[in-house]
Design a protein around this motif. Structure first.
Motif, PDB file in Angstrom:
ATOM      1  N   ARG A 227      47.059 -19.080 106.166  1.00 17.67           N
ATOM      2  CA  ARG A 227      46.008 -18.878 105.159  1.00 17.67           C
ATOM      3  C   ARG A 227      45.391 -20.201 104.725  1.00 17.67           C
ATOM      4  N   GLU A 228      46.224 -21.193 104.451  1.00 16.12           N
ATOM      5  CA  GLU A 228      45.708 -22.489 104.006  1.00 16.12           C
ATOM      6  C   GLU A 228      44.999 -23.220 105.138  1.00 16.12           C
ATOM      7  N   ALA A 229      45.495 -23.060 106.370  1.00 15.98           N
ATOM      8  CA  ALA A 229      44.911 -23.764 107.505  1.00 15.98           C
ATOM      9  C   ALA A 229      43.482 -23.307 107.793  1.00 15.98           C
ATOM     10  N   ALA A 230      43.152 -22.086 107.394  1.00 16.18           N
ATOM     11  CA  ALA A 230      41.821 -21.554 107.665  1.00 16.18           C
ATOM     12  C   ALA A 230      40.720 -22.380 107.013  1.00 16.18           C
ATOM     13  N   ASP A 231      41.024 -23.035 105.894  1.00 18.09           N
ATOM     14  CA  ASP A 231      40.015 -23.819 105.173  1.00 18.09           C
ATOM     15  C   ASP A 231      40.377 -25.295 105.076  1.00 18.09           C
ATOM     16  N   ALA A 232      41.381 -25.726 105.831  1.00 21.43           N
ATOM     17  CA  ALA A 232      41.850 -27.113 105.731  1.00 21.43           C
ATOM     18  C   ALA A 232      41.497 -27.900 106.989  1.00 21.43           C
ATOM     19  N   SER A 233      41.525 -29.219 106.859  1.00 19.86           N
ATOM     20  CA  SER A 233      41.321 -30.077 108.027  1.00 19.86           C
ATOM     21  C   SER A 233      42.584 -30.074 108.883  1.00 19.86           C
ATOM     22  N   LEU A 234      42.468 -30.565 110.117  1.00 20.00           N
ATOM     23  CA  LEU A 234      43.636 -30.642 110.990  1.00 20.00           C
ATOM     24  C   LEU A 234      44.692 -31.557 110.383  1.00 20.00           C
ATOM     25  N   ALA A 235      44.267 -32.677 109.829  1.00 16.34           N
ATOM     26  CA  ALA A 235      45.218 -33.628 109.248  1.00 16.34           C
ATOM     27  C   ALA A 235      46.001 -32.982 108.106  1.00 16.34           C
ATOM     28  N   THR A 236      45.300 -32.261 107.257  1.00 12.11           N
ATOM     29  CA  THR A 236      45.960 -31.580 106.145  1.00 12.11           C
ATOM     30  C   THR A 236      46.898 -30.493 106.649  1.00 12.11           C
ATOM     31  N   THR A 237      46.450 -29.754 107.663  1.00  9.14           N
ATOM     32  CA  THR A 237      47.275 -28.695 108.231  1.00  9.14           C
ATOM     33  C   THR A 237      48.550 -29.260 108.852  1.00  9.14           C
ATOM     34  N   LEU A 238      48.435 -30.392 109.545  1.00  8.17           N
ATOM     35  CA  LEU A 238      49.620 -31.023 110.135  1.00  8.17           C
ATOM     36  C   LEU A 238      50.603 -31.462 109.066  1.00  8.17           C
ATOM     37  N   GLU A 239      50.092 -31.959 107.964  1.00 10.30           N
ATOM     38  CA  GLU A 239      50.975 -32.385 106.872  1.00 10.30           C
ATOM     39  C   GLU A 239      51.686 -31.181 106.266  1.00 10.30           C
ATOM     40  N   MET A 240      50.945 -30.094 106.058  1.00 13.34           N
ATOM     41  CA  MET A 240      51.563 -28.876 105.530  1.00 13.34           C
ATOM     42  C   MET A 240      52.597 -28.336 106.506  1.00 13.34           C
ATOM     43  N   ALA A 241      52.251 -28.329 107.800  1.00 14.00           N
ATOM     44  CA  ALA A 241      53.157 -27.802 108.817  1.00 14.00           C
ATOM     45  C   ALA A 241      54.451 -28.598 108.872  1.00 14.00           C
ATOM     46  N   ALA A 242      54.342 -29.921 108.780  1.00 15.26           N
ATOM     47  CA  ALA A 242      55.538 -30.766 108.814  1.00 15.26           C
ATOM     48  C   ALA A 242      56.431 -30.501 107.614  1.00 15.26           C
ATOM     49  N   SER A 243      55.817 -30.347 106.442  1.00 14.34           N
ATOM     50  CA  SER A 243      56.600 -30.105 105.225  1.00 14.34           C
ATOM     51  C   SER A 243      57.304 -28.757 105.283  1.00 14.34           C
ATOM     52  N   VAL A 244      56.553 -27.726 105.698  1.00 11.89           N
ATOM     53  CA  VAL A 244      57.134 -26.388 105.785  1.00 11.89           C
ATOM     54  C   VAL A 244      58.247 -26.349 106.830  1.00 11.89           C
ATOM     55  N   GLN A 245      57.984 -26.962 107.984  1.00  7.75           N
ATOM     56  CA  GLN A 245      58.981 -26.947 109.055  1.00  7.75           C
ATOM     57  C   GLN A 245      60.259 -27.670 108.636  1.00  7.75           C
ATOM     58  N   ALA A 246      60.117 -28.778 107.924  1.00  7.76           N
ATOM     59  CA  ALA A 246      61.294 -29.521 107.470  1.00  7.76           C
ATOM     60  C   ALA A 246      62.139 -28.678 106.521  1.00  7.76           C
ATOM     61  N   ILE A 247      61.454 -27.962 105.628  1.00 10.99           N
ATOM     62  CA  ILE A 247      62.169 -27.089 104.694  1.00 10.99           C
ATOM     63  C   ILE A 247      62.931 -26.011 105.451  1.00 10.99           C
TER      64      ILE A 247
END
Length: 273
Positions: A227-247
């Protein structure tokens, strides 16, 4: 299966089975119109979902020949509708009533599946668009039909429609008030699948249950990331993905899922020995 009574009686039926919360619109006499009573019942039910840990997916459906026919035109004419009163009163009432549905559905942590049979028109079409995934019967019809009554979507339907079908097609559907059938909706990406009417509930429930079987924390985070990636930049999406994956990598669900996977693989290997 557990059933939760609703303050509005039978207007909205609610039950939970295998992590799937099924909400059934049940006012066939007026096409499940989003009148004052239905709006209040649906808003209350939707607003409770994020706090329910027994719910991993929501299935929204109807018990009748139509999904939702939008606002009740007779109520609009008589002045007993949500849109009666002064400009200021109507604007405030929209924020405090119909917009509660929009905010709740769009803010779900869990995925939502909508089973559409018959008419999903006006605000009823918007209600279906607010869900994450839509399955339609061959008898489903969709329409952003507001201009036929000299209105626009007052609950945010234009936002959802443009993101699903693109700007040009969203504008065409809005400005023509065109009614489209299930196959046309499939071609536009409004629905992901079209099935015979008698198979709609079975297919939609099966999909919702397959979704609900996933580890619940990862499921909610996966939806949030998309949902967030739909309106976010690739850089922002990668940061979110890394944080979520680490959790998730450090969590219990992942370790248990890996253990189950390895056990299943070992069982398959033993079965072929």
């Amino acid at each position: 299966m557990s059933t939760h009574p609703n303050d509005a009686g039978s207007l909205l039926e609610s039950s939970v089975d295998d992590g799937v919360l099924t909400l059934t619109l049940n006012s066939p006499s007026d096409g499940n119109a989003l009148n004052v009573a239905m709006t209040e019942a649906l808003s209350k039910a939707l607003e409770q979902i994020n706090d329910r840990r027994d719910v991993h997916c929501v299935l929204l459906r109807s018990s009748s020949a139509h999904f939702c026919t939008g606002g009740n035109v007779k109520d609009m004419q008589s002045g007993s509708d949500l849109m009666s009163g002064s400009v200021e009163e109507v604007r405030d009432r929209l924020h405090r009533s119909l917009h509660r549905i929009t905010r709740a559905l769009s803010g779900f942590d869990v995925p939502s599946v909508c089973a559409v049979n018959g008419a999903a028109v006006g605000a009823g079409c918007d209600l279906a668009l607010m869900c994450d995934i839509r399955v339609a019967s061959t008898k489903a019809v969709f329409a952003e039909s507001f201009l036929r009554l000299g209105l626009v979507s007052g609950i945010g339907g234009s936002w959802f429609l443009a993101r699903i079908v693109g700007y040009a097609r969203a504008l065409e559907l809005t400005l023509t008030s065109e009614f489209i059938d299930a196959e046309a909706a499939l071609g536009l990406g409004i629905v992901s699948k079209v099935v015979p009417e008698d198979a709609l509930d079975i297919d939609a429930r099966s999909l919702a249950k397959r979704i609900a079987q996933n580890p619940p924390t990862a499921l909610r985070m996966a939806k949030r990331l998309v949902r967030e990636a739909a309106d976010a930049s690739l850089a922002t999406t990668l940061e979110m993905a890394a944080s979520v994956q680490a959790i998730l990598l450090c969590g219990r669900e992942h370790k248990e899922a890996v253990g189950r996977f390895l056990e299943q693989q070992a069982a398959k290997k033993r079965a072929h020995m």
